[in-house]
Design a protein around this motif. Structure first.
Motif, PDB file in Angstrom:
ATOM      1  N   LYS A  27       0.820  -1.213   0.000  1.00 33.62           N
ATOM      2  CA  LYS A  27       0.000   0.000   0.000  1.00 33.62           C
ATOM      3  C   LYS A  27       0.853   1.262   0.000  1.00 33.62           C
ATOM      4  N   ARG A  28       2.120   1.136   0.361  1.00 37.31           N
ATOM      5  CA  ARG A  28       3.003   2.304   0.354  1.00 37.31           C
ATOM      6  C   ARG A  28       3.204   2.841  -1.058  1.00 37.31           C
ATOM      7  N   TRP A  29       2.876   2.036  -2.055  1.00 39.35           N
ATOM      8  CA  TRP A  29       2.999   2.444  -3.452  1.00 39.35           C
ATOM      9  C   TRP A  29       1.802   3.270  -3.916  1.00 39.35           C
ATOM     10  N   SER A  30       0.812   3.476  -3.059  1.00 37.87           N
ATOM     11  CA  SER A  30      -0.415   4.139  -3.482  1.00 37.87           C
ATOM     12  C   SER A  30      -0.163   5.528  -4.066  1.00 37.87           C
ATOM     13  N   SER A  31       0.850   6.236  -3.578  1.00 33.61           N
ATOM     14  CA  SER A  31       1.136   7.560  -4.131  1.00 33.61           C
ATOM     15  C   SER A  31       1.603   7.476  -5.581  1.00 33.61           C
ATOM     16  N   GLN A  32       2.113   6.330  -5.981  1.00 33.44           N
ATOM     17  CA  GLN A  32       2.569   6.139  -7.358  1.00 33.44           C
ATOM     18  C   GLN A  32       1.416   5.824  -8.314  1.00 33.44           C
ATOM     19  N   PHE A  33       0.259   5.512  -7.766  1.00 32.34           N
ATOM     20  CA  PHE A  33      -0.878   5.102  -8.581  1.00 32.34           C
ATOM     21  C   PHE A  33      -2.087   6.000  -8.333  1.00 32.34           C
ATOM     22  N   ALA A  34      -1.859   7.301  -8.446  1.00 32.35           N
ATOM     23  CA  ALA A  34      -2.920   8.305  -8.317  1.00 32.35           C
ATOM     24  C   ALA A  34      -3.748   8.043  -7.059  1.00 32.35           C
ATOM     25  N   GLU A  35      -5.029   7.907  -7.234  1.00 36.63           N
ATOM     26  CA  GLU A  35      -5.910   7.690  -6.083  1.00 36.63           C
ATOM     27  C   GLU A  35      -6.536   6.312  -6.131  1.00 36.63           C
ATOM     28  N   MET A  36      -5.769   5.335  -6.561  1.00 33.00           N
ATOM     29  CA  MET A  36      -6.257   3.966  -6.641  1.00 33.00           C
ATOM     30  C   MET A  36      -6.145   3.313  -5.264  1.00 33.00           C
ATOM     31  N   THR A  37      -7.107   2.482  -4.926  1.00 27.11           N
ATOM     32  CA  THR A  37      -7.045   1.669  -3.719  1.00 27.11           C
ATOM     33  C   THR A  37      -6.294   0.392  -4.077  1.00 27.11           C
TER      34      THR A  37
END
Length: 93
Positions: A27-37
């Motif tokens: 989940k730490r990668w969430s900033s790399q994938f816009a606003e995807m859950t």
């Protein structure tokens, strides 16, 4: 002309997508994938990560898919949530 306007409106609206890849992405990668859950899971003993969220347009979707490609992730599926509703038999008609 009216048909073309309707097609442009359909293309311009935000769509919710579910993207599944083989492997786990934290989940730490969430900033790399816009606003995807980001949801890591096991599918028949195979690690799978599911991304779900609004994508503003096809260019943004392509950017997400390219980023997954750059991470060497194996793509399992890309579905619009409306496609999922149709598979389940839920329709507005």
């Amino acid at each position: 002309p009216l048909r073309r306007q309707r097609q442009m409106c359909i293309r311009d609206r935000h769509n919710t997508y579910q993207i599944r890849v083989q492997g786990w992405i934290g989940k730490r990668w969430s900033s790399q994938f816009a606003e995807m859950t980001i949801t890591p899971e096991d599918a028949e003993d195979t690690p799978v990560t599911t991304f779900t969220g609004m994508v503003p347009d096809q260019a943004a979707l392509r950017g997400i898919l390219n980023h997954l490609w750059d991470l060497n992730m194996t793509l399992i599926s890309v579905l619009q949530i409306s496609d999922l509703d149709k598979e389940k038999g839920d329709t507005d008609e």
